[in-house]
Enzyme design. Structure first.
Site, PDB file in Angstrom:
ATOM      1  N   TYR A 226       0.793  -1.227   0.000  1.00 31.31           N
ATOM      2  CA  TYR A 226       0.000   0.000   0.000  1.00 31.31           C
ATOM      3  C   TYR A 226       0.827   1.279   0.000  1.00 31.31           C
ATOM      4  CZ  TYR A 226      -3.578  -3.384   1.166  1.00 31.31           C
ATOM      5  OH  TYR A 226      -4.417  -4.466   1.152  1.00 31.31           O
TER       6      TYR A 226
ATOM      7  N   ASN B 136     -12.977   3.934  -1.336  1.00 23.88           N
ATOM      8  CA  ASN B 136     -12.055   2.807  -1.241  1.00 23.88           C
ATOM      9  C   ASN B 136     -12.645   1.930  -0.145  1.00 23.88           C
ATOM     10  OD1 ASN B 136     -10.074   0.953  -0.701  1.00 23.88           O
ATOM     11  ND2 ASN B 136      -8.390   2.402  -0.943  1.00 23.88           N
TER      12      ASN B 136
ATOM     13  N   ASP C   4     -25.836  -2.073  -2.070  1.00 24.12           N
ATOM     14  CA  ASP C   4     -27.233  -1.626  -2.114  1.00 24.12           C
ATOM     15  C   ASP C   4     -27.350  -0.142  -1.788  1.00 24.12           C
ATOM     16  OD1 ASP C   4     -28.016  -4.180  -2.823  1.00 24.12           O
ATOM     17  OD2 ASP C   4     -28.821  -4.693  -0.837  1.00 24.12           O
TER      18      ASP C   4
ATOM     19  N   HIS D 185      -8.855   1.721  -5.478  1.00 22.31           N
ATOM     20  CA  HIS D 185      -8.000   0.796  -4.719  1.00 22.31           C
ATOM     21  C   HIS D 185      -6.554   1.208  -4.925  1.00 22.31           C
ATOM     22  CE1 HIS D 185     -11.340  -1.890  -3.911  1.00 22.31           C
ATOM     23  NE2 HIS D 185     -11.710  -1.680  -5.163  1.00 22.31           N
TER      24      HIS D 185
END
Length: 148
Positions: free
Chosen positions: A22, A73, A86, A101
């Site tokens: 990351y 993210n 949803d 991402h």
């Protein structure tokens, strides 16, 4: 225009958690860069990071009610949360959202290859690190200005 930037579980650990995947950029660094981008683009920006799915869903509902676009993210919720999908469906029908991402989820473990959110997102940016957030903001701001 307001853009709500949502970050899911574990993203508060950026810069410390698995920097080989990351990077060393922290969430505070990302937010500061996005504030600069927002000023340049003339958009309002709001941030929320939560390790709790319900808090993210509540903020998506508020964004839908307010007509705000979303950059998200979702972290690990990408691959597990029908409930978040949803909620985001309502935003997708309005100003839209972009899924971001930091790592290339398609080059990682097989379980990361599926996203419940991608099919309803305006776009997906993966693997470009923190720059992906800025790219998402540019896109949403341009989409808004072309509708005006």
């Amino acid at each position: 225009m307001r853009i709500v930037v949502l970050n899911g579980p574990n993203l508060n650990r950026l810069g410390r958690r698995q920097p080989e995947i990351y990077g060393s950029t922290t969430l505070d660094d990302i937010e500061e860069d996005l504030r600069k981008d927002a000023r340049r683009l003339g958009v309002d920006i709001d941030f929320l990071q939560s390790n709790h799915e319900g808090a993210l869903i509540d903020r998506v509902h508020q964004a839908a009610d307010d007509g705000d676009a979303v950059i998200i993210n979702p972290g690990g919720l990408t691959h597990t949360s029908v409930a978040l999908r949803d909620a985001l469906a309502e935003v997708a029908d309005g100003p839209g959202f972009v899924e971001v991402h930091l790592s290339n989820i398609h080059a990682r473990e097989a379980f990361r290859h599926h996203s419940y959110l991608s099919p309803i997102a305006r776009g997906v940016i993966a693997g470009l690190g923190a720059q992906g957030y800025s790219m998402a903001m540019d896109y949403l701001a341009r989409q808004e200005s072309s509708r005006a």
